[in-house]
Design an enzyme around this catalytic site. Structure first.
Site, mmCIF file in Angstrom:
data_model
loop_
_atom_site.group_PDB
_atom_site.id
_atom_site.type_symbol
_atom_site.label_atom_id
_atom_site.label_comp_id
_atom_site.label_asym_id
_atom_site.label_seq_id
_atom_site.Cartn_x
_atom_site.Cartn_y
_atom_site.Cartn_z
ATOM 1 N N TRP A 103 -28.089 27.208 -1.388
ATOM 2 C CA TRP A 103 -28.513 26.600 -0.127
ATOM 3 C C TRP A 103 -28.815 25.121 -0.316
ATOM 4 O O TRP A 103 -28.470 24.301 0.541
ATOM 5 C CB TRP A 103 -29.719 27.325 0.457
ATOM 6 C CG TRP A 103 -29.404 28.732 0.858
ATOM 7 C CD1 TRP A 103 -29.923 29.875 0.326
ATOM 8 C CD2 TRP A 103 -28.469 29.162 1.877
ATOM 9 N NE1 TRP A 103 -29.379 30.972 0.940
ATOM 10 C CE2 TRP A 103 -28.490 30.568 1.885
ATOM 11 C CE3 TRP A 103 -27.633 28.481 2.760
ATOM 12 C CZ2 TRP A 103 -27.694 31.318 2.761
ATOM 13 C CZ3 TRP A 103 -26.843 29.227 3.625
ATOM 14 C CH2 TRP A 103 -26.879 30.632 3.623
ATOM 15 N N ASP A 176 -36.927 22.858 2.597
ATOM 16 C CA ASP A 176 -36.285 24.034 3.191
ATOM 17 C C ASP A 176 -37.103 25.237 2.732
ATOM 18 O O ASP A 176 -37.039 25.636 1.567
ATOM 19 C CB ASP A 176 -34.823 24.134 2.722
ATOM 20 C CG ASP A 176 -34.132 25.410 3.227
ATOM 21 O OD1 ASP A 176 -34.792 26.225 3.905
ATOM 22 O OD2 ASP A 176 -32.928 25.585 2.936
ATOM 23 N N LYS A 200 -36.081 35.308 7.919
ATOM 24 C CA LYS A 200 -36.437 35.884 6.623
ATOM 25 C C LYS A 200 -37.887 36.342 6.604
ATOM 26 O O LYS A 200 -38.163 37.514 6.402
ATOM 27 C CB LYS A 200 -36.144 34.902 5.505
ATOM 28 C CG LYS A 200 -34.676 34.996 5.101
ATOM 29 C CD LYS A 200 -34.003 33.722 4.808
ATOM 30 C CE LYS A 200 -32.495 33.937 4.705
ATOM 31 N NZ LYS A 200 -31.776 32.688 4.589
HETATM 32 C C1 PLP Z 1 -30.886 31.815 4.573
HETATM 33 C C2 PLP Z 1 -31.145 30.458 4.118
HETATM 34 C C3 PLP Z 1 -30.559 29.342 4.749
HETATM 35 C C4 PLP Z 1 -29.557 29.475 5.872
HETATM 36 O O1 PLP Z 1 -30.191 29.880 7.021
HETATM 37 P P1 PLP Z 1 -29.412 30.054 8.418
HETATM 38 O O2 PLP Z 1 -30.533 30.195 9.378
HETATM 39 O O3 PLP Z 1 -28.548 31.268 8.288
HETATM 40 O O4 PLP Z 1 -28.598 28.833 8.658
HETATM 41 C C5 PLP Z 1 -30.921 28.089 4.307
HETATM 42 N N1 PLP Z 1 -31.774 27.915 3.287
HETATM 43 C C6 PLP Z 1 -32.349 28.961 2.652
HETATM 44 C C7 PLP Z 1 -33.309 28.713 1.531
HETATM 45 C C8 PLP Z 1 -32.050 30.253 3.047
HETATM 46 O O5 PLP Z 1 -32.622 31.292 2.415
#
Ligand code: PLP
Length: 366
Positions: A103, A176, A200
């Site tokens: 990511w 993030d 998540k």
């Molecule tokens: C799942 C994830 C993403 C992507 O998220 P989306 O909402 O599907 O775009 C980005 N960064 C991390 C750390 C993730 O776990």
């Protein structure tokens, strides 16, 4: 009776049962409106109250001061990969990225479309991403506009357990936090901008939480498409266009649940107990379970491990499925096994997983 499994999926992921039950009860009539949230105008009084309460609850949980704005946007965390550099970079500027997983790499690739990118750390090895850096290991640019970090690497199973800081005193940290937002209390003031896809640890897919220090709006590029500007969403309280009302409503319920169990201190205690139990079990059987991640970088949210062969891994995933433990297959890019132990996963679920792992290992040995 509804059949519920223990859901170890990495996202969308398990939600607290009590939250789902409340949503079910309000699906046809929320707060006496005679309609459910999915049918409500995002400008109605009923929804406005939900929107405000959700933000207020987040402010209480993290003690977020007035200098920060809370936004709920569409497009997922992946949209923030380009929205952040679009707002804060241009060809004359540079940003530092900490490359600790897939990511983080995706975020850096998008940023490189807008300005210069420097990798402050590259954790990639032929064996995968197995650790996160300490502050001393970073190679920081003195003039970087921001430092981008991924606090939890969902696929690799690594997590930052310390705060990384930029060298330039004017620079800010972008985090993030998609897969570890609210797993515990932390100081929002260590960051200029935080983003997290909510599917998540916070709710269902469809909304992205952004926490932004308001003074940074002054540094944003002015002539962007209106939906790409953070200022647009700050000035309209995330209601410039139709907000993802249902996911935001569910996030509000999850936040209320966090407050009801005693807040983030209690959440951290529970999360550590779950992860400790699983890691202890894996460590106790090193001939059968292999944990690739360096110890001090281990994630409390996503635990990854291997069995002696991929054939045994497939058999375990199948056996787990039959026993009501689902979502344990590792990400397709790394293989192996992965258990996502987000806030809503119960200790009971981890106990069931540990007991199945122990009996599986014992059966293979005999
Ligand atoms: C799942 C994830 C993403 C992507 O998220 P989306 O909402 O599907 O775009 C980005 N960064 C991390 C750390 C993730 O776990």
């Amino acid at each position: 009776m509804t059949k519920r499994v223990f859901n170890f999926n990495p996202g969308p992921a398990t939600l607290p049962l009590s939250v789902l039950e409340e949503i079910r009860d309000e699906l046809l009539d929320c707060r006496g409106a005679g309609m459910g949230v999915m049918e409500m105008s995002h400008r109605s009084a009923e929804y406005s109250a939900i929107h405000a309460e959700t933000k207020a609850s987040l402010r209480r949980l993290l003690e977020i001061g007035d200098e920060y704005e809370i936004l709920f946007l569409g497009g997922g965390a992946s949209t923030q990969f380009y929205t952040v550099p679009w707002n804060f970079l241009n060809i004359a500027k540079q940003a530092d990225y900490v490359l600790t997983g897939v990511w983080a790499a995706n975020a850096a690739v998008e940023a490189a479309r807008f300005g210069k990118i420097h990798y402050a750390y590259d954790a990639k090895t032929p064996q995968g991403y197995l650790r996160v850096p300490t502050q001393d290991e970073l190679s920081l640019s003195p003039d970087a506009v921001y430092l981008h970090v991924t606090t939890n690497n969902t696929i690799a199973g690594t997590q930052l357990h310390h705060t990384l800081r930029p060298e330039n005193p004017d620079a800010f940290v972008v985090g993030d936090m998609s897969s570890d937002m609210l797993w515990r209390k932390f100081d929002v003031r260590d960051y200029g901008l935080i983003y997290a896809g909510v599917q998540k640890n916070l709710g269902p897919a469809g909304a992205t939480l952004v926490i932004l220090r308001r003074d940074l709006l002054e540094r944003c590029q002015p002539d962007l498409p209106v939906m790409a500007r953070y200022r647009t969403h700050v000035e309209s309280d995330s209601l410039f266009n139709t907000a993802p009302v249902f996911p935001i409503y569910v996030v509000g319920k999850v936040l209320a649940w966090l407050e009801s169990i005693g807040g983030l201190g209690e959440m951290e205690r529970r999360n550590r107990a779950k992860a400790d139990l699983l890691y202890q079990t894996l460590d106790a059987n090193p001939d059968f379970f292999r944990t690739p991640v360096e110890r001090t970088s281990r994630s409390v949210m996503n635990v990854v491990w291997r069995l002696p062969t991929t054939e045994l891994e497939s058999r375990f995933v199948k056996l787990a499925d039959q026993n009501g433990l689902v979502g344990l297959k590792g990400h397709r890019s790394v293989g192996g096994l992965r258990a996502s132990l987000y806030n809503a996963m119960t200790l009971e679920g981890v106990e069931a997983l540990v007991s199945l792992l122990e009996s599986f290992a014992a059966n293979q040995r005999s």
